[in-house]
Design a protein around this motif. Structure first.
Motif, mmCIF file in Angstrom:
data_model
loop_
_atom_site.group_PDB
_atom_site.id
_atom_site.type_symbol
_atom_site.label_atom_id
_atom_site.label_comp_id
_atom_site.label_asym_id
_atom_site.label_seq_id
_atom_site.Cartn_x
_atom_site.Cartn_y
_atom_site.Cartn_z
ATOM 1 N N TYR A 67 -18.266 -48.964 -29.204
ATOM 2 C CA TYR A 67 -16.997 -49.296 -28.560
ATOM 3 C C TYR A 67 -16.971 -48.552 -27.225
ATOM 4 C CZ TYR A 67 -12.020 -49.578 -27.591
ATOM 5 O OH TYR A 67 -10.819 -49.812 -26.977
ATOM 6 N N ALA A 68 -16.872 -49.309 -26.119
ATOM 7 C CA ALA A 68 -17.174 -48.744 -24.805
ATOM 8 C C ALA A 68 -16.175 -47.716 -24.260
ATOM 9 C CB ALA A 68 -17.395 -49.868 -23.802
ATOM 10 N N PRO A 69 -14.851 -47.960 -24.308
ATOM 11 C CA PRO A 69 -13.962 -46.973 -23.674
ATOM 12 C C PRO A 69 -14.139 -45.588 -24.309
ATOM 13 C CG PRO A 69 -12.765 -49.001 -24.090
ATOM 14 C CD PRO A 69 -14.096 -49.125 -24.791
ATOM 15 N N ASP A 70 -14.345 -44.585 -23.480
ATOM 16 C CA ASP A 70 -14.651 -43.249 -24.000
ATOM 17 C C ASP A 70 -13.901 -42.163 -23.247
ATOM 18 O OD1 ASP A 70 -16.002 -43.618 -21.628
ATOM 19 O OD2 ASP A 70 -17.821 -42.584 -22.270
ATOM 20 N N PRO A 71 -12.569 -42.120 -23.403
ATOM 21 C CA PRO A 71 -11.830 -41.031 -22.752
ATOM 22 C C PRO A 71 -12.383 -39.673 -23.204
ATOM 23 C CG PRO A 71 -10.450 -42.189 -24.365
ATOM 24 C CD PRO A 71 -11.703 -42.973 -24.221
ATOM 25 N N GLY A 114 -12.201 -43.800 -19.250
ATOM 26 C CA GLY A 114 -13.275 -42.893 -19.658
ATOM 27 C C GLY A 114 -14.367 -42.896 -18.627
ATOM 28 N N VAL A 115 -15.429 -42.150 -18.887
ATOM 29 C CA VAL A 115 -16.453 -42.016 -17.848
ATOM 30 C C VAL A 115 -17.302 -43.283 -17.700
ATOM 31 C CG1 VAL A 115 -16.574 -39.505 -18.001
ATOM 32 C CG2 VAL A 115 -18.120 -40.882 -19.380
ATOM 33 N N HIS A 116 -17.287 -44.161 -18.685
ATOM 34 C CA HIS A 116 -18.136 -45.347 -18.587
ATOM 35 C C HIS A 116 -17.393 -46.638 -18.231
ATOM 36 C CE1 HIS A 116 -20.910 -42.625 -20.848
ATOM 37 N NE2 HIS A 116 -21.712 -43.106 -19.920
ATOM 38 N N CYS A 117 -16.108 -46.515 -17.879
ATOM 39 C CA CYS A 117 -15.354 -47.754 -17.632
ATOM 40 C C CYS A 117 -15.760 -48.423 -16.328
ATOM 41 C CB CYS A 117 -13.857 -47.541 -17.724
ATOM 42 S SG CYS A 117 -13.218 -46.393 -16.558
ATOM 43 N N LEU A 118 -16.466 -47.696 -15.464
ATOM 44 C CA LEU A 118 -16.942 -48.302 -14.219
ATOM 45 C C LEU A 118 -17.766 -49.552 -14.539
ATOM 46 C CD1 LEU A 118 -17.272 -48.043 -11.173
ATOM 47 C CD2 LEU A 118 -19.159 -46.470 -11.552
ATOM 48 N N LYS A 119 -18.596 -49.474 -15.572
ATOM 49 C CA LYS A 119 -19.416 -50.629 -15.946
ATOM 50 C C LYS A 119 -18.793 -51.425 -17.099
ATOM 51 C CE LYS A 119 -24.085 -51.910 -17.402
ATOM 52 N NZ LYS A 119 -25.479 -51.461 -17.481
ATOM 53 N N ILE A 171 -27.363 -44.500 -15.358
ATOM 54 C CA ILE A 171 -27.815 -45.892 -15.283
ATOM 55 C C ILE A 171 -28.266 -46.289 -16.684
ATOM 56 C CG2 ILE A 171 -29.489 -47.482 -14.247
ATOM 57 C CD1 ILE A 171 -27.833 -46.315 -12.057
ATOM 58 N N ASP A 172 -27.824 -47.437 -17.173
ATOM 59 C CA ASP A 172 -28.341 -47.887 -18.462
ATOM 60 C C ASP A 172 -28.774 -49.345 -18.383
ATOM 61 O OD1 ASP A 172 -26.079 -49.461 -18.696
ATOM 62 O OD2 ASP A 172 -25.113 -48.233 -20.213
ATOM 63 N N GLY A 173 -29.569 -49.761 -19.354
ATOM 64 C CA GLY A 173 -30.061 -51.133 -19.377
ATOM 65 C C GLY A 173 -31.463 -51.158 -19.963
#
Lengths: 354, 499
Positions: free
Chosen positions: B144-148, B166-171, B295-297
């Motif tokens: 689950y992506a949102p990570d406050p 959270g820190v990953h919401c940019l992507k 960077i992920d992928g």
């Protein structure tokens, strides 16, 4: 970077005057842009409020990944500008005719083939300036991605078909174009194809489209060079032209185009499709397309039973939208009255007035 | 202090006899589900903003949707204000109890009802902790992506109410981008489903309107979450700069190059040194600022992007560019960032976290202006922020035991938020308005817009009983606050272009 072309104009003042005058005499208005989406929604008995002249890109700074344009700006103009800067609209709104505007795309809220992979149109709306039903200019949201001040009334405008306000300006989050795109076609029947796509989606692969035309599966891949190449090998099938996806996006593919009506039946992507199983599908199975003058009797109930809903895209017969449960319909009417107390903006476009 | 509700400029309700309220609510709740003693209610007097405290008339702990509906309906009939509370980690005082009202605590709704790995969804109750969802999804290769930053403790209901990032919401987007449906109960006890398992539910997009509505429209009782496949490879770059402005320039260069980092974070000198002392993350202590770029992928693409971003960082003037060697080092780099807030305890007895958002291009100007404001108010500021999406978290350092220090911190915080608005940004990127930023709402929105918000609320809650005095200011408050802030007839930052 303000961009202007000869025909750009800011008609805010004139449009506000027109809405105020209509509110004063409780005259209904039918908001109209280029008129390319007239098949969507119920007819409105009202005087036309022409908004296509309110046009032009107001602000665009590619480094910010944000574009603000007036509602009457043609989508093609916006997309050409973005392409020139290596960017695009991630939600790929269908273009249903010449001159279709940004305002029309946002008001009708439809997203294209990328929807299950990169999100819906409303996910990319950052802010709007609208006229409410009193003719007041209101600004909700802004030009930044993260903004939780106040209610997200800007997202509420996406897909509200002009019932909650006249869209003036819209700020969008735009995205970089992928480095590489590829397309494949696979000889798979609709159901096995849908299962195959669901399996692929559970892995972090650069999928950006999954459409079935009734005979074969069309896949589109977008991303980095290596990832796209590896995924193309993985999915197999025959190489195709990613340009073919323009017709899928614009509902101009042979199985979607032609005269008569077109119905969009949204269903849970991986759930049973019941009577709709034989129809062509897009969005990885989340949208079924029915080409018919009107949906068969019971289609609305069948869609609801499957956890979905239908909507008319082209044509004039049948229900324009899935009907709402009574408490939700009542809430819709209260929300409309909150922003349009005289009920003059596109009254009845979505549901019969109380 | 804003934890004092002021009947002149905050909503006011007819007092209800506590005995009558208890008699009405107790039979609707399970045994032990209604707390009325001071000792039992004390843990609920504040949320993650401990400077603000107040006590409700009583605290209800329902266990079923039916109980929530019955309690809300009873409160509606009696005219009793209701504040809903999840895990109580919110940073803007959104769950601050309303004096004389009911605090509705949703912590018993703590079950994951189901994970569907094929549909890639999770059906959860609102009291489920954010991190617990990703833990339950991990065996299926999903998350689950949102990570406050509070993801260990914060719950999904609160995430929906605040539209948490959270820190990953940019992507990967905010909460609103990662949920399909919410079941909510309105104040009159009606149970509604907004959104649904099929895309673009019929009618207005009420799911989107409800997300981030901070408990003013209804109470969340169930959520259908969208899960994503775990990325194949994740790598993190740490870049050091000897000048904060150059670090800001590097952020712009990365975004302009078309890179979509999974996260792009910045810390200034004071913040990174405190974090280093606290977490031993391995940060270069002498840097003026560091960037963390994740960077992920797919492995090959990630390697290509890492090389590209490293070049961009060097060109932008980085004094050091370090790619985390392995998963251990990557986690350590993140531990420093995620521990930045608690680390502030090393710099000052108290800190006050601000949450403004600005267009990225304004970053150098806003950083400089913020330094000037801090000096003017005589307080230190450490900066930690989600640089990729322009979401600032200046941490104002103060000492609550010093007379007047908290007031100074609040005044500086307010000035920083108004600075954000003046460059076209927002007073809150992810923490919400709550009680804390209620006055700044009058700066960001016009009277007509505030009225529109009140009208939207009234469509759900005509009596205004849900979370009163939060998020949307009364016009009386704006008149008073606005009056205070027009200095010598001039708006603050009058030299700046306004939007």
């Amino acid at each position: 970077m303000p961009i202007s072309s000869g025909s750009d104009a800011d008609l805010t003042a004139a449009l506000a005057d027109a809405v105020r005058a209509a509110a004063a005499d409780r005259r209904a208005l039918e908001i109209r842009g280029a008129g390319t989406r007239a098949g969507q929604g119920r007819p409105v008995a009202g005087e036309r409020l022409e908004v296509a002249g309110h046009r032009g890109v107001v602000d665009y700074d590619p480094a910010e990944l944000v574009l603000t344009a007036r509602a009457g700006t043609p989508l093609t103009e916006i997309e050409a500008l973005l392409a020139a800067n290596g960017q695009m609209l991630a939600f790929e709104p269908p273009r249903l005719g010449r001159g279709g505007t940004l305002g029309g795309a946002v008001a009708t809220g439809l997203s294209g083939p990328r929807r299950p992979f990169t999100g819906a149109l409303r996910d990319y709306v950052l802010g709007v300036r609208i006229l409410d039903g009193r003719g007041q200019v209101l600004r909700f949201g802004g030009t930044v991605f993260k903004n939780v001040a106040g209610f997200d009334a800007f997202r509420l405008m996406a897909g509200a078909h002009g019932e909650l306000g006249v869209l003036l300006d819209i700020s969008l989050r735009v995205v970089p174009r992928p480095a590489v795109e590829a397309a494949r076609t696979l000889d798979l029947a609709p159901e096995p194809a849908r299962q195959r796509v669901a399996e692929l989606m559970r892995r972090p692969l650069p999928l950006s489209g999954a459409f079935h035309d009734g005979e074969r599966l069309h896949l589109r891949l977008s991303g980095g060079r290596a990832g796209v190449a590896a995924t193309a090998d993985l999915v197999g099938g025959a190489e195709a032209d990613p340009g073919d996806w323009t017709a899928i996006r614009d509902l101009a593919h042979p199985v979607l185009s032609g005269g008569g009506g077109l119905w969009r039946i949204a269903l849970p992507r991986t759930g049973p499709a019941g009577d709709f199983e034989a129809l062509p599908w897009d969005q990885a199975g989340g949208v079924r397309w029915l080409r018919a003058p009107a949906p068969p009797t019971g289609a609305e109930a069948a869609a609801a039973a499957l956890g979905g809903h239908l909507q008319r895209i082209r044509g004039a017969a049948g229900p324009a939208f899935q009907s709402l449960p009574a408490p939700l319909l009542a809430l819709h009417r209260r929300l409309k009255a909150a922003l349009d107390p005289e009920g003059i903006l596109n009254p009845g476009r979505m549901y019969v007035e109380a | 202090m804003l934890d004092q509700f002021d009947p002149r400029i905050d909503p006011e309700f007819k007092p209800v006899d506590p005995e009558a309220l208890r008699a009405r609510l107790a039979p609707l709740l399970p045994p032990g589900g209604l707390l009325t003693s001071l000792e039992a209610m004390r843990p609920y007097e504040s949320d993650g903003l401990p400077a603000y405290r107040s006590l409700p008339a009583m605290v209800a702990l329902p266990e079923t949707v039916g109980q929530v509906a019955a309690v809300l309906k009873a409160c509606s009939e009696l005219g009793v204000p209701v504040v809903a509370r999840g895990a109580g980690t919110g940073l803007s005082g959104g769950a601050l109890p309303f004096p004389g009202g009911l605090l509705l605590v949703m912590s018993k709704f703590s079950r994951i009802l189901g994970i569907d790995p094929v549909a890639m969804t999770a059906r959860v109750q609102p009291g489920v902790r954010n991190l617990a969802v990703s833990e339950a999804a991990a065996p299926h290769g999903l998350f689950y992506a949102p990570d406050p930053s509070s993801q260990l403790a914060c719950s999904i209901g609160g995430n929906v109410a605040e539209n948490a990032g959270g820190v990953h919401c940019l992507k990967y987007g905010l909460t609103v981008h990662n949920i399909l449906a919410v079941q909510v109960v309105t104040l009159d006890g009606e149970i509604l489903t907004l959104g649904g398992p099929a895309a673009d539910a019929a009618g207005y997009d009420l799911m989107a309107l409800f997300t981030g509505s901070e408990g003013l429209l209804g109470v969340v009782t169930e959520v259908l979450l969208r899960l994503q496949p775990l990325p194949e490879t994740t790598r993190l770059i740490l870049a050091a700069f000897d000048d904060v402005g150059r670090a800001a320039g590097a952020v712009a260069a990365i975004m302009a190059a078309g890179v979509v980092p999974a996260g792009l974070e910045m810390m200034d000198g004071p913040a990174l040194r405190a974090a280093e002392d606290f977490a031993r993350a391995g940060y270069p202590r002498d840097a003026a600022a560091i960037l963390l770029c994740e960077i992920d992928g797919q492995a090959e693409d990630v390697a290509e992007e890492i090389a590209r971003v490293s070049d961009l960082l060097r060109t932008a003037g980085a004094t050091e560019v370090r790619v985390a060697r392995d998963e251990d080092e990557r986690k350590r780099f993140w531990a420093g960032r995620k521990g930045a807030f608690p680390a502030m305890g090393r710099l000052a007895p108290d800190y006050y976290c601000i949450d403004g958002t600005i267009p990225r291009k304004s970053l150098p100007f806003v950083l400089a202006e913020m330094g000037r404001l801090a000096e003017l108010h005589g307080l230190g500021v450490a900066n930690v922020f989600h640089a990729g999406d322009g979401n600032l978290h200046p941490l104002i350092l103060y000492d609550a035991n010093l007379e007047g220090d908290l007031e100074k911190a609040e005044a500086l915080g307010g000035a920083i938020l108004e600075l954000c608005v003046s460059v076209g940004g927002s007073i809150t990127g992810e923490h919400g308005v709550g009680r804390e930023k209620i006055n700044q709402m009058c700066v960001q929105f016009t009277e007509a817009e505030v009225n529109a918000f009140h009208a939207l609320k009234a469509a759900f809650d005509p009596a205004g009983l849900l979370n009163p005095g939060k998020t949307i200011p009364t016009l009386a408050r704006c008149a008073e606050y606005g009056g205070m802030h027009v200095h010598k007839g001039a708006l603050p930052f009058a030299h700046l272009e306004r939007f």
